[in-house]
Design a protein around this motif. Structure first.
Motif, PDB file in Angstrom:
ATOM      1  N   LEU A 283      27.380 -44.754-102.405  1.00 45.42           N
ATOM      2  CA  LEU A 283      26.107 -45.484-102.456  1.00 45.42           C
ATOM      3  C   LEU A 283      25.470 -45.487-101.069  1.00 45.42           C
ATOM      4  CD1 LEU A 283      24.282 -47.435-104.226  1.00 45.42           C
ATOM      5  CD2 LEU A 283      25.537 -49.293-103.093  1.00 45.42           C
ATOM      6  N   ALA A 284      24.233 -44.972-100.986  1.00 47.61           N
ATOM      7  CA  ALA A 284      23.517 -44.935 -99.703  1.00 47.61           C
ATOM      8  C   ALA A 284      22.733 -46.228 -99.511  1.00 47.61           C
ATOM      9  CB  ALA A 284      22.581 -43.738 -99.666  1.00 47.61           C
ATOM     10  N   ILE A 285      22.755 -46.747 -98.298  1.00 48.75           N
ATOM     11  CA  ILE A 285      21.966 -47.927 -97.925  1.00 48.75           C
ATOM     12  C   ILE A 285      20.792 -47.437 -97.084  1.00 48.75           C
ATOM     13  CG2 ILE A 285      21.985 -50.088 -96.604  1.00 48.75           C
ATOM     14  CD1 ILE A 285      23.830 -50.306 -98.967  1.00 48.75           C
ATOM     15  N   ASP A 286      19.575 -47.811 -97.473  1.00 50.30           N
ATOM     16  CA  ASP A 286      18.374 -47.344 -96.771  1.00 50.30           C
ATOM     17  C   ASP A 286      17.844 -48.474 -95.873  1.00 50.30           C
ATOM     18  OD1 ASP A 286      15.901 -46.601 -95.926  1.00 50.30           O
ATOM     19  OD2 ASP A 286      15.107 -46.119 -97.924  1.00 50.30           O
ATOM     20  N   PRO A 287      17.893 -48.281 -94.538  1.00 48.02           N
ATOM     21  CA  PRO A 287      17.473 -49.362 -93.631  1.00 48.02           C
ATOM     22  C   PRO A 287      16.025 -49.804 -93.856  1.00 48.02           C
ATOM     23  CG  PRO A 287      18.560 -47.612 -92.405  1.00 48.02           C
ATOM     24  CD  PRO A 287      18.396 -47.112 -93.795  1.00 48.02           C
ATOM     25  N   LEU A 288      15.143 -48.885 -94.243  1.00 49.19           N
ATOM     26  CA  LEU A 288      13.741 -49.283 -94.434  1.00 49.19           C
ATOM     27  C   LEU A 288      13.614 -50.207 -95.638  1.00 49.19           C
ATOM     28  CD1 LEU A 288      11.868 -45.953 -93.587  1.00 49.19           C
ATOM     29  CD2 LEU A 288      12.207 -47.976 -92.152  1.00 49.19           C
ATOM     30  N   GLN A 289      14.394 -49.910 -96.692  1.00 45.83           N
ATOM     31  CA  GLN A 289      14.388 -50.813 -97.854  1.00 45.83           C
ATOM     32  C   GLN A 289      14.959 -52.181 -97.484  1.00 45.83           C
ATOM     33  OE1 GLN A 289      16.382 -49.241-101.284  1.00 45.83           O
ATOM     34  NE2 GLN A 289      14.672 -47.866-101.766  1.00 45.83           N
ATOM     35  N   LEU A 290      16.001 -52.167 -96.651  1.00 46.80           N
ATOM     36  CA  LEU A 290      16.587 -53.445 -96.200  1.00 46.80           C
ATOM     37  C   LEU A 290      15.522 -54.280 -95.511  1.00 46.80           C
ATOM     38  CD1 LEU A 290      19.959 -52.503 -94.421  1.00 46.80           C
ATOM     39  CD2 LEU A 290      19.652 -53.425 -96.710  1.00 46.80           C
ATOM     40  N   ALA A 291      14.788 -53.625 -94.604  1.00 48.71           N
ATOM     41  CA  ALA A 291      13.767 -54.336 -93.839  1.00 48.71           C
ATOM     42  C   ALA A 291      12.654 -54.825 -94.758  1.00 48.71           C
ATOM     43  CB  ALA A 291      13.203 -53.432 -92.748  1.00 48.71           C
ATOM     44  N   VAL A 316      35.681 -45.877-103.160  1.00 43.75           N
ATOM     45  CA  VAL A 316      34.215 -45.772-103.176  1.00 43.75           C
ATOM     46  C   VAL A 316      33.731 -45.741-101.724  1.00 43.75           C
ATOM     47  CG1 VAL A 316      34.085 -47.106-105.319  1.00 43.75           C
ATOM     48  CG2 VAL A 316      33.737 -48.264-103.120  1.00 43.75           C
ATOM     49  N   LEU A 317      32.541 -45.175-101.545  1.00 46.19           N
ATOM     50  CA  LEU A 317      31.929 -45.089-100.213  1.00 46.19           C
ATOM     51  C   LEU A 317      30.575 -45.779-100.222  1.00 46.19           C
ATOM     52  CD1 LEU A 317      31.311 -43.819 -97.345  1.00 46.19           C
ATOM     53  CD2 LEU A 317      30.547 -41.770 -98.565  1.00 46.19           C
ATOM     54  N   ILE A 318      30.337 -46.649 -99.252  1.00 45.63           N
ATOM     55  CA  ILE A 318      29.012 -47.239 -99.050  1.00 45.63           C
ATOM     56  C   ILE A 318      28.588 -46.879 -97.634  1.00 45.63           C
ATOM     57  CG2 ILE A 318      27.659 -49.368 -98.986  1.00 45.63           C
ATOM     58  CD1 ILE A 318      29.601 -50.503-101.081  1.00 45.63           C
ATOM     59  N   TYR A 319      27.431 -46.229 -97.504  1.00 48.34           N
ATOM     60  CA  TYR A 319      27.083 -45.658 -96.194  1.00 48.34           C
ATOM     61  C   TYR A 319      25.601 -45.775 -95.869  1.00 48.34           C
ATOM     62  CZ  TYR A 319      25.341 -41.575 -98.814  1.00 48.34           C
ATOM     63  OH  TYR A 319      24.650 -40.763 -99.669  1.00 48.34           O
ATOM     64  N   HIS A 345      24.908 -55.673 -89.641  1.00 38.30           N
ATOM     65  CA  HIS A 345      25.156 -56.938 -90.341  1.00 38.30           C
ATOM     66  C   HIS A 345      25.307 -56.725 -91.835  1.00 38.30           C
ATOM     67  CE1 HIS A 345      23.431 -59.106 -86.673  1.00 38.30           C
ATOM     68  NE2 HIS A 345      24.717 -59.337 -86.744  1.00 38.30           N
ATOM     69  N   THR A 346      24.482 -55.823 -92.380  1.00 34.18           N
ATOM     70  CA  THR A 346      24.543 -55.566 -93.814  1.00 34.18           C
ATOM     71  C   THR A 346      25.881 -54.924 -94.181  1.00 34.18           C
ATOM     72  OG1 THR A 346      22.157 -55.238 -93.792  1.00 34.18           O
ATOM     73  CG2 THR A 346      23.348 -54.449 -95.736  1.00 34.18           C
ATOM     74  N   LEU A 347      26.273 -53.900 -93.414  1.00 29.64           N
ATOM     75  CA  LEU A 347      27.535 -53.219 -93.730  1.00 29.64           C
ATOM     76  C   LEU A 347      28.728 -54.158 -93.534  1.00 29.64           C
ATOM     77  CD1 LEU A 347      26.981 -49.612 -92.291  1.00 29.64           C
ATOM     78  CD2 LEU A 347      26.832 -50.381 -94.663  1.00 29.64           C
ATOM     79  N   ALA A 348      28.653 -55.018 -92.516  1.00 28.11           N
ATOM     80  CA  ALA A 348      29.758 -55.957 -92.285  1.00 28.11           C
ATOM     81  C   ALA A 348      29.871 -56.936 -93.456  1.00 28.11           C
ATOM     82  CB  ALA A 348      29.545 -56.705 -90.972  1.00 28.11           C
ATOM     83  N   ALA A 349      28.726 -57.404 -93.969  1.00 26.55           N
ATOM     84  CA  ALA A 349      28.765 -58.322 -95.118  1.00 26.55           C
ATOM     85  C   ALA A 349      29.297 -57.600 -96.351  1.00 26.55           C
ATOM     86  CB  ALA A 349      27.368 -58.881 -95.374  1.00 26.55           C
ATOM     87  N   ILE A 350      28.957 -56.330 -96.479  1.00 23.26           N
ATOM     88  CA  ILE A 350      29.480 -55.544 -97.609  1.00 23.26           C
ATOM     89  C   ILE A 350      30.995 -55.379 -97.468  1.00 23.26           C
ATOM     90  CG2 ILE A 350      29.507 -53.222 -98.629  1.00 23.26           C
ATOM     91  CD1 ILE A 350      26.444 -53.138 -98.114  1.00 23.26           C
ATOM     92  N   ALA A 351      31.460 -55.083 -96.252  1.00 25.34           N
ATOM     93  CA  ALA A 351      32.912 -54.928 -96.030  1.00 25.34           C
ATOM     94  C   ALA A 351      33.635 -56.214 -96.413  1.00 25.34           C
ATOM     95  CB  ALA A 351      33.191 -54.573 -94.573  1.00 25.34           C
TER      96      ALA A 351
END
Ligand code: ADP
Length: 430
Positions: A283-291, A316-319, A345-351
């Motif tokens: 699963l890809a995380i898009d920083p612009l969508q986060l913002a 699973v991979l989240i990146y 911060h987002t990846l740490a909360a996911i971890a």
């Protein structure tokens, strides 16, 4: 509680793991502490590596933190102190390698022999060699290796005697390759001669692991050693310790498996591509969508909902890993620091959320990303286990997110590891 032999102070986080990994391979049982612990060591270990973030802070702060680490390590009985810095000798004209080294020497002054120490970032396994006092990175001198353009610690001179002298009050000398080639006795005589000449610190040539193995016995009993991680391979034998599989033994692995990757380095991007190509869920995380969604909260819950049903079937991979162009585009819109913080911060909360879901084998890619994840998981120390790839071992840590069995984790800095790292890592644990 048994006393430790070797007390290590590392000036950054993934560098600490790199050192710990070399010590484990040479037979020591090693614990890595994140910062100076507030309690005595509560595990059996031959060496402890205290990981600081002191490489680029003001020199006075680096000195204070390093002295605090020294005091704690002495309280655990450390017989020898090892100050670990980067194998590219990352420092500025004023520090922090020189000031920290001299402060440690002064703090150890009552011990016989503490008037002298050595310095060498040589790590031949990773292409770092020192010849006639000059540091090579692969086939080129340090100042032609790209390190001359480093944003924080530009290294424009490969002559380490000169670089270190600029940071030190003590006279800096050289133990050159001819002496090292003759073995421990010759190295010890050269140290005696340098001492008589008023030299307090000497850069040591080493172009091979054989050189490091000859250096090791010559350093027996020296209160302070300063080096990259390479010198570590020759020290455990001084304490009667030989390589063995038991040094890297960790508790049995349990639970689900996951990878969280915030590194955009070339090697990590290849590792992400290989994992995706293998057909495993990613699963890809898009920083612009986060913002755009006003922060990471929605992304965190969406990612965890995605992972929940997949975890029982395998890793699973989240990146957020992305190409340099994509990263630049994000940084232009959000700012470099803001983009980094948001993603970390987002990846740490996911971890953290993944561990709450039952993940007990976690791979984290990226130095800064690792720091954020370790913090979110409230991990204060890790036992170092078997190596997956050079510089990257599995570790085991207690975390209040995994109160049952603790957690296996590996913290991979950007450019380490083979392309299949994200799959291979889990097979190494079984
Ligand atoms: P490495 O070890 O490869 O240098 P780090 O985790 O130390 O990796 O650094 C990567 C930095 O880039 C982190 O601050 C991370 O939050 C940030 N980052 C990750 N993905 C992106 C992205 N897609 N766009 C912008 N910045 C990103």
């Amino acid at each position: 509680m048994k006393k430790i032999f070797l007390g290590c102070i590392a000036d950054d986080f993934t560098g600490a793991t790199d050192l710990a990994n070399n010590l484990v391979r040479a037979g020591m049982r090693v614990v890595q502490a994140m910062g100076v612990p507030s309690q005595p060591l509560d595990a059996e270990a031959d060496a402890v590596v205290v990981a600081l973030k002191s490489r680029t802070v003001p020199a006075a702060d680096a000195v204070q933190e390093s002295l605090a680490a020294l005091r704690w390590l002495q309280a655990q009985g450390a017989q020898q102190i090892y100050f670990k810095y980067c194998s590219t000798f990352d420092s500025t004209a004023r520090g922090n390698i020189g000031p920290v080294t001299e402060a440690l020497m002064e703090a150890l002054a009552e011990q016989p022999g503490a008037d002298f120490s050595i310095a060498t970032p040589a790590f031949p396994d990773n292409g770092r060699t020192v010849f006639k006092g000059h540091l090579f990175v692969g086939d080129v001198l340090l100042n032609e290796s790209g390190m001359q353009n480093h944003p924080l610690t530009p290294m424009t001179d490969a002559n380490l005697v000169r670089v270190l002298q600029a940071q030190c009050r003590r006279k800096v000398g050289l133990i050159d390759y001819k002496v090292v080639a003759q073995g421990p006795e010759a190295i010890r005589s050269r140290i005696d001669q340098l001492r008589a000449d008023g030299v307090g610190l000497a850069v040591v040539d080493a172009v091979s692991n054989d050189d490091l193995m000859r250096l090791g016995p010559a350093l027996k009993g020296l209160p302070l050693v300063t080096a990259g991680s390479g010198v570590a391979i020759g020290l455990p034998a001084n304490f009667g310790i030989a390589p063995s599989n038991t040094a890297s033994a960790l508790p049995s692995a349990t639970g689900f498996q996951a990878v969280v990757s915030g590194s955009c380095s070339l090697a990590t991007n290849r590792q992400v591509a290989a994992f995706v190509a293998s057909g495993r869920p990613a699963l890809a995380i898009d920083p612009l969508q986060l913002a755009a969604s006003g922060g990471g909260e929605t992304a965190v819950s969406q990612a965890l909902a995605w992972a929940k049903d997949l975890l029982p079937q395998g890793p699973v991979l989240i990146y957020s890993s992305a190409t340099p162009d994509a990263v630049k585009a994000v940084q232009v819109q959000l700012g470099v620091q803001a983009a980094g913080d948001l993603v970390e911060h987002t990846l740490a909360a996911i971890a953290r959320g993944l561990v709450d879901l039952g993940v007990r084998q976690l791979v984290v890619a990226g130095g800064e990303t690792s720091g954020a994840c370790v913090q979110a998981l409230a991990i204060s120390q890790m036992k170092i286990g078997p190596q997956i790839d050079p510089g990257v071992p599995w570790c085991h840590a207690q975390s209040d997110a995994a109160p049952d069995s603790g957690l296996h984790l590996t913290l991979k800095s950007g450019n380490f590891g083979t392309d299949d790292f994200f799959s291979k890592a889990f097979t190494r644990l079984t």
